[in-house]
Design an enzyme around this catalytic site. Structure first.
Site, mmCIF file in Angstrom:
data_model
loop_
_atom_site.group_PDB
_atom_site.id
_atom_site.type_symbol
_atom_site.label_atom_id
_atom_site.label_comp_id
_atom_site.label_asym_id
_atom_site.label_seq_id
_atom_site.Cartn_x
_atom_site.Cartn_y
_atom_site.Cartn_z
ATOM 1 N N GLU A 82 65.190 41.226 -2.725
ATOM 2 C CA GLU A 82 65.466 39.815 -2.407
ATOM 3 C C GLU A 82 65.214 38.848 -3.564
ATOM 4 O O GLU A 82 64.492 37.855 -3.423
ATOM 5 C CB GLU A 82 64.648 39.405 -1.167
ATOM 6 N N ASN A 114 67.977 45.171 -4.053
ATOM 7 C CA ASN A 114 68.294 45.082 -2.624
ATOM 8 C C ASN A 114 68.190 43.624 -2.183
ATOM 9 O O ASN A 114 67.278 42.904 -2.609
ATOM 10 C CB ASN A 114 67.228 45.924 -1.898
ATOM 11 N N HIS A 170 71.235 42.658 7.760
ATOM 12 C CA HIS A 170 70.642 42.145 9.010
ATOM 13 C C HIS A 170 71.652 41.160 9.580
ATOM 14 O O HIS A 170 71.691 39.994 9.183
ATOM 15 C CB HIS A 170 69.300 41.468 8.724
ATOM 16 N N GLU A 190 69.498 48.231 5.538
ATOM 17 C CA GLU A 190 68.632 47.763 6.634
ATOM 18 C C GLU A 190 69.466 47.272 7.812
ATOM 19 O O GLU A 190 69.151 46.239 8.432
ATOM 20 C CB GLU A 190 67.713 46.635 6.134
ATOM 21 N N ASP A 206 70.938 46.113 11.036
ATOM 22 C CA ASP A 206 70.721 45.855 12.467
ATOM 23 C C ASP A 206 71.622 44.685 12.859
ATOM 24 O O ASP A 206 72.053 43.905 12.009
ATOM 25 C CB ASP A 206 69.243 45.638 12.853
HETATM 26 C C1 XIL Z 1 60.145 43.905 7.855
HETATM 27 C C2 XIL Z 1 59.458 44.936 8.718
HETATM 28 O O1 XIL Z 1 60.418 45.636 9.474
HETATM 29 C C3 XIL Z 1 58.446 44.282 9.633
HETATM 30 O O2 XIL Z 1 57.710 45.261 10.353
HETATM 31 C C4 XIL Z 1 57.492 43.426 8.805
HETATM 32 O O3 XIL Z 1 56.616 42.741 9.683
HETATM 33 C C5 XIL Z 1 58.269 42.438 7.968
HETATM 34 O O4 XIL Z 1 59.205 43.151 7.157
HETATM 35 N N1 XIL Z 1 63.922 42.697 4.663
HETATM 36 C C6 XIL Z 1 63.220 43.734 4.120
HETATM 37 C C7 XIL Z 1 62.264 44.509 4.954
HETATM 38 O O5 XIL Z 1 63.478 44.106 2.974
HETATM 39 O O6 XIL Z 1 61.179 44.983 4.206
HETATM 40 C C8 XIL Z 1 61.751 43.698 6.111
HETATM 41 O O7 XIL Z 1 60.982 44.553 6.925
HETATM 42 C C9 XIL Z 1 62.915 43.097 6.867
HETATM 43 C C10 XIL Z 1 63.710 42.169 5.988
#
Ligand code: XIL
Length: 447
Positions: A157, A198, A234, A262, A264
């Site tokens: 990020e 990422n 996300h 990641e 979802d």
């Molecule tokens: C999230 C985890 O899933 C949670 O359990 C934690 O509380 C916060 O982080 N982007 C990322 C991940 O790169 O590391 C994050 O993971 C979600 C957003």
């Protein structure tokens, strides 16, 4: 006679209490996602929580996925909560589980503005101290897992939404070059690991993904080791960017791999069947975009079950973002991924149909029974109800169904005219049967 009859009708009342059973519609055993992915040249992964890797959670994580990403276990605050005091327990556990299940591990993540330990965040560091801290962190962690990590999210990020650099501990102290330095140190510590940058909201073509594109381009031009970009993905229901595939392709054309790291897809709660159907289409679209580009090498979901997702605690009122529900039943989304990977599994309906058995009237040698099949959030185009009689009951005649009985086993299928049970509707059939001694209500199965 009269008193005997009275006694029997009491029995009939008790026996007449209907038994209601939920019957998940039968579907063929589905090919695991990891095998479907292999056939398409894709690694299919999930983020995991180490402490949950037993029971059904562990079974599914091992069987369905060919890559694991520790959801939190490899973050700086997890591995070095106090300066110089390391805790590798959960990370080690996940790596061992992955090795036992022939899975890759994506290391996540080495350089980030979030989930750093307080001692690091609250310290005041000179640029030279920051350099030493970061170099040691990367050398220690990447070195520990050398040879065991397929890919590292080295930098996480780094950008703002407008494509400018995010002002972080690292950027503020070391300037943009913290990225090149981190990648170089990671390469030195494990030359075999693929090194990624990422980020989120970089799935479509936009200012932020273009900044990432320009970064990767310049890193490659400078000879800085960079092997891939991670698109977190996300996403919000119904909002898969239309330029996703084009964006993946432009990174591939730069000569780097791409991973959906990641994935979802969240929705407002409570979810309904229309939203779950949209979510299936969205998961399918994301997977298809990865399938369409050879260099999209990994598709990872950020938690595979709604009981292990960060979404509900992070986005109030939203959830249901993963491919399995909280009880480990595959959702339509699961089949969206499977279908885009060439799978032909039959999705179960999103709701349920149920069958209930009742005894109508009963006399000394016989009784009239009935079964009602009801659907809610699901429908049927044909049905079969089976049960086993426990006390020698024998069906003599049925209507609105074709019933056969072999020994104690009864099987009743729809007639030609009543196979359809619409969502919100029901169908009943009846029968006459003989009994003696007792007439217990059987457990009925719809399938
Ligand atoms: C999230 C985890 O899933 C949670 O359990 C934690 O509380 C916060 O982080 N982007 C990322 C991940 O790169 O590391 C994050 O993971 C979600 C957003």
């Amino acid at each position: 006679m009269r008193s005997l009859r009275t006694g029997l009708s009491l029995t009939s009342l008790v026996a007449g209490l209907a038994l209601l059973l939920t019957a998940p519609a039968a579907h063929a055993a589905d090919t695991p996602l990891r095998d479907l992915g292999t056939a398409k040249g894709k690694v299919v992964g999930t983020a995991v929580t180490g402490s949950k890797l037993t029971g059904t959670y562990g079974d599914l994580a091992g069987a369905q996925f060919s890559s694991l990403t520790p959801g939190n276990a490899m973050k700086w605050e997890s591995v070095e909560p106090a300066q110089g005091s390391f805790n590798w327990a959960e990370a080690d556990q996940i790596v061992a589980f992955a090795q036992a299940h022939n899975q890759q591990v994506r290391g996540h993540t080495l350089v980030w503005h979030s989930q750093n330990p307080n001692w690091l965040t609250n310290g005041s560091w000179t640029p030279a101290q920051l350099t030493t801290l970061l170099q040691n962190h990367i050398g220690t962690e990447v070195g520990r897992y050398k040879g065991k990590i397929a890919a590292w999210d080295v930098v996480n990020e780094p950008f703002n939404e407008d494509g400018t650099y995010r002002p972080t501990l690292w950027y503020n102290g070391l300037g943009t070059d913290y990225i090149a330095k981190a990648l170089t140190w990671a390469r030195a510590a494990d030359p075999a690991a693929k090194l990624y940058v990422n980020d989120y909201n970089v799935e479509g073509v936009n200012a932020k993904s273009t900044a990432l594109y320009n970064l990767v381009k310049s890193l490659k031009e400078r000879g800085v080791p960079i092997d891939g970009v991670g698109l977190q993905a996300h996403l919000v229901l119904g909002q898969v960017p239309s330029t996703l595939q084009q964006n993946i392709q432009r990174f591939a054309d730069l000569g780097v791999d791409v991973a959906i790291t990641e994935l979802d897809i969240r929705m407002n709660l409570p979810s309904d069947s229309a939203e779950l159907a949209q979510q299936k289409a969205d998961y399918k679209a994301v997977t298809a975009a990865c399938v369409a580009v050879a260099r999209c090498v990994n598709l990872t979901v950020w938690g595979f079950t709604d009981s292990d997702s960060w979404v509900e605690s992070t986005f109030p009122g939203q959830g249901a973002a993963t491919p399995y529900d909280a009880n480990y039943a595959p959702k339509p989304a699961y089949y969206g991924i499977a279908e885009a990977l060439g799978g032909t599994g039959t999705p179960p309906p999103t709701g349920a149909c149920t069958a209930s058995y009742g005894v109508g009237s009963q006399w000394n040698t016989g009784f009239t029974g009935n079964v009602t099949i009801s659907c809610s959030g699901a429908s049927l185009s044909s049905w079969k109800v089976t049960w086993t009689y426990g006390a020698g009951q024998q069906i003599t005649q049925a209507w609105n169904a074709t019933c056969t009985q072999s020994g104690a086993a009864v099987s009743c299928a729809n007639a030609s005219y009543n196979g359809t049970v619409p969502d919100g509707g029901s169908v009943s059939f009846g029968f006459n049967a003989s009994w003696s001694g007792s007439n217990p209500v059987p457990t009925v199965t719809l399938g």
